[in-house]
Write a protein that holds these residues in place. Structure first.
Motif, PDB file in Angstrom:
ATOM      1  N   SER A  49       0.848  -1.181   0.000  1.00 46.40           N
ATOM      2  CA  SER A  49       0.000   0.000   0.000  1.00 46.40           C
ATOM      3  C   SER A  49       0.884   1.231   0.000  1.00 46.40           C
ATOM      4  O   SER A  49       1.949   1.260   0.612  1.00 46.40           O
ATOM      5  N   LEU A  50       0.439   2.215  -0.742  1.00 47.72           N
ATOM      6  CA  LEU A  50       1.191   3.460  -0.826  1.00 47.72           C
ATOM      7  C   LEU A  50       0.290   4.577  -0.316  1.00 47.72           C
ATOM      8  O   LEU A  50      -0.803   4.788  -0.825  1.00 47.72           O
ATOM      9  N   LEU A  51       0.768   5.249   0.723  1.00 45.32           N
ATOM     10  CA  LEU A  51      -0.010   6.320   1.351  1.00 45.32           C
ATOM     11  C   LEU A  51       0.752   7.621   1.217  1.00 45.32           C
ATOM     12  O   LEU A  51       1.980   7.632   1.271  1.00 45.32           O
ATOM     13  N   LEU A  55       5.707  10.010   1.502  1.00 47.58           N
ATOM     14  CA  LEU A  55       5.089   8.797   0.949  1.00 47.58           C
ATOM     15  C   LEU A  55       5.415   7.630   1.878  1.00 47.58           C
ATOM     16  O   LEU A  55       6.556   7.465   2.307  1.00 47.58           O
ATOM     17  N   ILE A  56       4.410   6.831   2.184  1.00 45.63           N
ATOM     18  CA  ILE A  56       4.642   5.657   3.025  1.00 45.63           C
ATOM     19  C   ILE A  56       4.330   4.402   2.216  1.00 45.63           C
ATOM     20  O   ILE A  56       3.193   4.177   1.816  1.00 45.63           O
ATOM     21  N   LEU A  57       5.357   3.606   1.983  1.00 46.27           N
ATOM     22  CA  LEU A  57       5.161   2.350   1.255  1.00 46.27           C
ATOM     23  C   LEU A  57       5.238   1.196   2.251  1.00 46.27           C
ATOM     24  O   LEU A  57       6.256   1.009   2.913  1.00 46.27           O
ATOM     25  N   SER A  58       4.148   0.460   2.366  1.00 44.90           N
ATOM     26  CA  SER A  58       4.158  -0.715   3.237  1.00 44.90           C
ATOM     27  C   SER A  58       4.253  -1.969   2.377  1.00 44.90           C
ATOM     28  O   SER A  58       3.430  -2.192   1.503  1.00 44.90           O
ATOM     29  N   ILE A  59       5.297  -2.738   2.637  1.00 43.59           N
ATOM     30  CA  ILE A  59       5.489  -3.985   1.896  1.00 43.59           C
ATOM     31  C   ILE A  59       4.996  -5.119   2.787  1.00 43.59           C
ATOM     32  O   ILE A  59       5.423  -5.245   3.929  1.00 43.59           O
ATOM     33  N   GLU A  60       4.084  -5.915   2.245  1.00 43.82           N
ATOM     34  CA  GLU A  60       3.472  -6.936   3.092  1.00 43.82           C
ATOM     35  C   GLU A  60       3.506  -8.313   2.460  1.00 43.82           C
ATOM     36  O   GLU A  60       3.438  -8.443   1.240  1.00 43.82           O
ATOM     37  N   LEU A 109       7.271   3.220  -6.904  1.00 40.16           N
ATOM     38  CA  LEU A 109       7.604   4.202  -5.866  1.00 40.16           C
ATOM     39  C   LEU A 109       8.401   5.371  -6.435  1.00 40.16           C
ATOM     40  O   LEU A 109       8.112   6.538  -6.154  1.00 40.16           O
ATOM     41  N   LEU A 110       9.407   5.057  -7.268  1.00 41.22           N
ATOM     42  CA  LEU A 110      10.241   6.124  -7.837  1.00 41.22           C
ATOM     43  C   LEU A 110       9.412   7.067  -8.717  1.00 41.22           C
ATOM     44  O   LEU A 110       9.598   8.284  -8.685  1.00 41.22           O
ATOM     45  N   LYS A 111       8.476   6.500  -9.483  1.00 45.72           N
ATOM     46  CA  LYS A 111       7.604   7.324 -10.324  1.00 45.72           C
ATOM     47  C   LYS A 111       6.734   8.233  -9.461  1.00 45.72           C
ATOM     48  O   LYS A 111       6.540   9.415  -9.767  1.00 45.72           O
ATOM     49  N   GLU A 112       6.247   7.661  -8.369  1.00 42.11           N
ATOM     50  CA  GLU A 112       5.386   8.424  -7.460  1.00 42.11           C
ATOM     51  C   GLU A 112       6.178   9.547  -6.788  1.00 42.11           C
ATOM     52  O   GLU A 112       5.663  10.652  -6.603  1.00 42.11           O
ATOM     53  N   SER A 119       6.498  15.212  -6.143  1.00 39.72           N
ATOM     54  CA  SER A 119       7.598  15.983  -5.522  1.00 39.72           C
ATOM     55  C   SER A 119       7.736  15.671  -4.028  1.00 39.72           C
ATOM     56  O   SER A 119       7.737  16.545  -3.187  1.00 39.72           O
ATOM     57  N   THR A 120       7.836  14.377  -3.759  1.00 41.73           N
ATOM     58  CA  THR A 120       7.975  13.928  -2.382  1.00 41.73           C
ATOM     59  C   THR A 120       9.364  14.247  -1.834  1.00 41.73           C
ATOM     60  O   THR A 120      10.356  14.120  -2.541  1.00 41.73           O
ATOM     61  N   ARG A 121       9.425  14.669  -0.564  1.00 43.09           N
ATOM     62  CA  ARG A 121      10.721  14.917   0.073  1.00 43.09           C
ATOM     63  C   ARG A 121      11.176  13.708   0.881  1.00 43.09           C
ATOM     64  O   ARG A 121      12.352  13.456   1.013  1.00 43.09           O
ATOM     65  N   GLY A 122      10.173  13.018   1.427  1.00 40.18           N
ATOM     66  CA  GLY A 122      10.540  11.898   2.292  1.00 40.18           C
ATOM     67  C   GLY A 122       9.752  10.642   1.970  1.00 40.18           C
ATOM     68  O   GLY A 122       8.579  10.706   1.605  1.00 40.18           O
TER      69      GLY A 122
END
Lengths: 127, 131
Positions: free
Chosen positions: A5-7, A13-18, A33-36, A41-44
């Motif tokens: 899930s990507l929040l 951006l928070i990517l949870s790998i499950e 993730l890199l595209k997102e 313009s995510t900083r973290g």
């Protein structure tokens, strides 16, 4: 099967790998993730692996590669959710992912990111 | 005893699932379960990466003293390993990995045996005892 899930919260951006991720889906996750990161313009970025069963040498490499790519794009990556079993196993194996900052949980990661991005802004201004 | 044919990335996941179920059945601690699944993941991936296909065989062992353990045998007819000593050196890789697969699996398990002949394939046998 694997679930990710990507929040997005503010500039984070928070990517949870499950679950049961295979090598191919890990790489497509990295791609997404890199595209997102670019599009928003995510900083973290926070990589949450609390629900991941194991980190083997392949997963360790993908995690540290991802963090390096995000750093090149101008972002900061923090890994959270490394459980004690995974930490023990990684140390046993001699696996370390020094390129990636870690935090105990999501709260701590968000706090750390806020601090780092604020510091970043100050140093940019002082230039 | 269960056997997994390894010829795709999804089979590495399958090998991990078989290892987890077997470790759970024998009552391994959570940490040892994690060690076993991680070692199996490394060795199954080695087959897929270097030999394209091969197999994993899992079985329960019992010592005369009553202590039980889990044995995994990974076999392939791939290119084989030229220098076993070098292949077991932490950090050495002939491929794209971190070079910690074989040495890591060795460190995670109680017994580790590696047989290989150039051009004839590789056999890795690992065992974890419940102590």
């Amino acid at each position: 099967m694997d679930k990710t899930s990507l929040l997005k919260i503010g500039k984070v951006l928070i990517l949870s790998i499950e679950g049961e991720v295979n090598d191919f889906s890990v790489v497509s996750m990295q791609d997404m993730l890199l595209k997102e990161v670019r599009n928003t313009s995510t900083r973290g970025v926070i990589l949450n692996i609390a629900r991941l069963e194991i980190v083997d040498s392949y997963m360790a490499r993908v995690l540290s590669d991802t963090a390096r790519m995000i750093r090149l794009m101008g972002g900061i990556t923090i890994l959270v959710g490394v459980n004690p079993m995974i930490a023990l196993t990684m140390v046993d194996m001699g696996l370390d992912i020094k390129e990636v900052k870690t935090a105990l949980n999501l709260d701590a990661a968000l706090e750390l990111l806020t601090g780092l991005t604020t510091l970043g802004r100050y140093s940019e201004e002082s230039l | 005893m269960s056997r997994v044919e390894i010829c795709s990335e999804q089979d590495i996941v399958l090998a991990r699932q078989v290892a987890r179920q077997a470790a759970l059945n024998l009552g391994f601690s959570l940490v040892d379960q994690t060690r076993i699944i991680t070692a199996v993941s490394e060795l199954a991936r080695n087959i897929y990466t270097y030999a394209t296909s091969g197999s994993m065989q899992a079985q329960e062992l019992k010592k005369a003293t009553g202590i039980v353990g889990l044995e995994f045998v990974f076999e392939d007819q791939g290119p084989g390993i030229d220098d076993l000593q070098l292949a077991l050196t932490a950090g050495y890789s002939s491929g794209q990995g971190l070079g910690l697969g074989l040495s890591g699996a060795k460190r995670l398990m109680d017994e580790f045996e590696l047989q290989s002949k150039l051009g004839q394939g590789t056999l890795v046998r690992v065992v974890k005892w419940t102590k």
